[in-house]
Design an enzyme around this catalytic site. Sequence first.
Site, PDB file in Angstrom:
ATOM      1  CD  GLN A 130      -2.581   1.389   2.533  1.00 41.70           C
ATOM      2  OE1 GLN A 130      -1.928   1.629   3.551  1.00 41.70           O
ATOM      3  NE2 GLN A 130      -3.894   1.285   2.538  1.00 41.70           N
ATOM      4  NE  ARG A 144     -12.364  -3.880  13.134  1.00 46.63           N
ATOM      5  CZ  ARG A 144     -13.403  -3.052  13.239  1.00 46.63           C
ATOM      6  NH1 ARG A 144     -13.625  -2.431  14.391  1.00 46.63           N
ATOM      7  NH2 ARG A 144     -14.188  -2.826  12.222  1.00 46.63           N
ATOM      8  CE1 TYR A 169      -1.994   8.351   6.835  1.00 44.99           C
ATOM      9  CE2 TYR A 169      -3.996   7.216   6.143  1.00 44.99           C
ATOM     10  CZ  TYR A 169      -2.991   7.422   7.077  1.00 44.99           C
ATOM     11  OH  TYR A 169      -2.988   6.717   8.244  1.00 44.99           O
TER      12      TYR A 169
END
Length: 414
Positions: free
Chosen positions: A103, A355, A180
């Site tokens: 990423q 998660r 970002y």
Amino acid sequence: MQANDAPSPFSPVTIGPLTLRNRFIKSATNEGKAKGGVVTKALARFHEQIAAGGVGLTTVAYCSPSLDGRTFVDQVTLDEASLPDLKALTDGVHRHGAAASAQITHAGCFTFLPKDVLKASRPLSASGGFNKVGVMSNRWLKKRMDRADMDAMIAEFVAAAERARRAGFDAVELHMGHGYLLSQFISKFYNSRRDDYGGAIERRVRFPSEVLGRVLDAVGKDLAVLVKFSMTDGKAGGNTIDDGVAVARAIEAAGAHMAVLSNGMNVESITAMFGSSFPKSNRARPANPIIALGMWLQALSEPKDVVFHENYLRDLALRIRRSVKMPLAYLGGVQSLDGVEQAMADGFDAVALGRILIHDADIINRFRDGSERRSGCTACNLCVTMMYSPGGTACVLTGGVDAELTKIPASAAG
């Protein structure tokens, strides 16, 4: 339940030039295992365990295209020095038949690098002036990117993608969400420009689309090129789902091989990202006082009563699904095989998980062999703040990590 004509989540899927063995993607989550910016054995082992656990693709989060592009010192940079350690990581993933994605994320003004580390006098962003994120690190101003800055940034992303290819990655994911740099162009909260890169959403997404197009030109024949973006900003005054649809259409037109559908922003709406409130009892206390202050300020404005439910981003994601034909990965609270099958029935091509894979790296194998249909993850979100601990991210329910491995480069012998 899965529709009769929906693909099995265990069937192969093709993303650009890449075919995955199944439709399970480990989403990008900051593991906090690259201490000092080093790709460590802890980070490599984490992704190798995810690969052994059965996913088709595992994503290494927050790989910056440059040293100045990091949010924290403890993040990977896709530079020459990191290539041997990144190659050790991808080799470990490949040993188990999975693919690896890097990423690529530039922080823009969302950076907490110390002033003696950040080379630029002011961090770059879509617009200049007051830097609300910088309040936490005494960096009060940000710089509005001009054309020269944009061209240089495109070159950084292209060089990072080319290094990812040399490091053995099978895919790259451009991060256009969560606050970002690329999402600072897309979001109303950060972009107040009045030129061809500001105003209407079609103009706000123009620069991120330029980055995507150039990365596709450089590596798109060899690597899958994915885009992760926020469907909404998750807070009043920010981007709505209509804006999210426009972003999806723009990246589809630019040729993205797949979009990963996320939501929310790190500063403004972290609850929208994770689908539940962060109770005070579930907050870590990081040693870094700047991070601790930021988390405290963030908590003041967060909703206190958002209750987690499985597939919590489904309604938003369906709006995107109905608007584009490109491959899409559903992301958002999948906790069970039923949740996976719901995403397949809804027409999504893959499911991105975070998660539940931190809770149990082997859960996909157990879904496949029928020994489990539901994860034991409680979505308590403690793993999110564990990234600031010495050993990095781990599930508090299923065991800790070996902090010593965060001190050893991934390519080191032994």
